[in-house]
Design an enzyme around this catalytic site. Sequence first.
Site, PDB file in Angstrom:
ATOM      1  N   GLU A 317       0.839  -1.205   0.000  1.00  0.00           N
ATOM      2  CA  GLU A 317       0.000   0.000   0.000  1.00  0.00           C
ATOM      3  C   GLU A 317       0.870   1.249   0.000  1.00  0.00           C
ATOM      4  O   GLU A 317       1.139   1.830   1.058  1.00  0.00           O
ATOM      5  CB  GLU A 317      -0.945   0.011   1.217  1.00  0.00           C
ATOM      6  CG  GLU A 317      -2.038  -1.036   1.147  1.00  0.00           C
ATOM      7  CD  GLU A 317      -3.102  -0.866   2.228  1.00  0.00           C
ATOM      8  OE1 GLU A 317      -2.928  -0.020   3.135  1.00  0.00           O
ATOM      9  OE2 GLU A 317      -4.118  -1.592   2.163  1.00  0.00           O
ATOM     10  N   GLU A 410      -6.375  -7.448  -0.978  1.00  0.00           N
ATOM     11  CA  GLU A 410      -6.807  -7.252   0.402  1.00  0.00           C
ATOM     12  C   GLU A 410      -8.189  -6.639   0.397  1.00  0.00           C
ATOM     13  O   GLU A 410      -8.427  -5.669  -0.332  1.00  0.00           O
ATOM     14  CB  GLU A 410      -5.843  -6.285   1.112  1.00  0.00           C
ATOM     15  CG  GLU A 410      -5.525  -6.629   2.537  1.00  0.00           C
ATOM     16  CD  GLU A 410      -4.571  -5.617   3.164  1.00  0.00           C
ATOM     17  OE1 GLU A 410      -5.046  -4.585   3.674  1.00  0.00           O
ATOM     18  OE2 GLU A 410      -3.359  -5.865   3.141  1.00  0.00           O
TER      19      GLU A 410
END
Length: 489
Positions: A317, A410
Amino acid sequence: MSRNLRNVLVAGTVSVLAAVSLAVAVGSASAATTPTATFTKVSEWGSGFEGRYTITNGGSSTMNSWQVSFTLPSGTGISSHWDATRSGSGQQVVFANLSWNGTVAPGASVVFGFIGTGTGSPTGCLLNGQPCAGGTQPSPSASTPRPPSPSASPSRPPSPSASPSKPPSPSPSASSGPTGTPVAANGQLRVCGRQLCNKNGKAIQLRGMSTHGIQWYADCATAGSLDVLANEWKADVLRISMYIQEGGYETDPRRFTDLVHNYIELATARGMYAIVDWHMLDPGDPNVNLARAKTFFAEIAERHAGKVNVLYEIANEPNEVSWSSIKSYADQVIPVIRQRDPEAVVLVGTPDWSSLSVSGNGNGVATITANPVTAGNLMYVFHFYAASHGNAYYNTFAQAVDTLPMFVTEFGTQQATGDGPNDFTNAQRYLDLMAAKKVSWTNWNYSDDFRSGAVFTTGTCATGQYGGTGRLKPAGAWVRDRIRTPDDF
Ligand code: IDC
């Protein structure tokens, strides 16, 4: 590939394994009143195997520690192991308990395992200095001492029958692992257009789970828990989440690289795809960890290039960093992988916590389309948490799946903290879109962390009991149902 076929094959494997265990522990299993250690080869692939010892306390008092020693024939070795410490030298191997699995109550079992190289099997096994096959302890008051059973004799030479005469397996190739599994059905994946396609060029959707950070929850991703994930949840893919900071890779690169090697082997032995997640998060600029990433991915790609089931997620991320910086990072890391593993699919995180810039009120779809990563055969990553991420997220994602190759590595049914109440309605909306567009996904996370997004209730991993639904939180039961439904491979 139908799920039924896979079930039949798994059932067949289990019966072979049952036969193997029986042959090794012959004559002792039912009568044992002392602890036993039973060896099985969970799977074999010609050049190696996954070995497993199950220690069962058949005695009447609690064991507080255990040690299993054995000899391997020359030409057979051990490349990695889990849920035990290892010592010994040469062909003599000694495994002992870790701090959390040394206590075994009467009737309880613990398991540890290893990846073997070569084709041999252990001989001369001792558990705490006694034969691993166990025996019936003569009671002090017994007037007629029993003769030791043949299998209890520690000096018994390894007879031919002790090494089970298993018929040659249908020789799955070294690269695709066991038969009847998602990897056997689909083989080497590649990105075709915006889709993930299998070896036959058919667009497919993979569904599975992400581990929690392996620096914290390695004890929730074990041979036993991954058996449940593969065989009961019928997951296609395991995401191996290796944090870089927060006590992760940077603290001990050797140890974390070995952990990832091991998880790749465990996934491979179960016929699941493995996503190697470089879980950078804070700092959010992936370039901070560029040198580390190159070192890590060079070794992972070198070691596993012969496998068809490894995907590389090079930046979990990115945040507080521009797309052009992320692209620059990707353009440097991907060649390190491709030089060694030319065919592997690579996954690239997107700006603002893999939100395609939505979290930063930008439009990542347009930005990436205008300036894509140089390499091909890659997908862009999107993450969402259903109780936090409503229409702005959903609409951007819907636009992205019609524009770019996307993989959701995710998501949670709860808030972005991975905690709080579930919004199953909004989560289902995303899942319906991903099913319709064949976008692959892994859910966060396969652990017993206290937060609502960890699938197991707190304390589950210490028990080693992962099967069924009794220990699942609501989010766990929900996602398990959605992984188990049949694939369209
Ligand atoms: C969270 C974990 C939590 C841990 C924290 C540390 O659930 O136990 O303390 O990370 O950073 C992400 C991240 C993922 C987060 C998850 C939930 O990739 O690391 O896990 N999340 O907050 N992005 C959005 C949510």
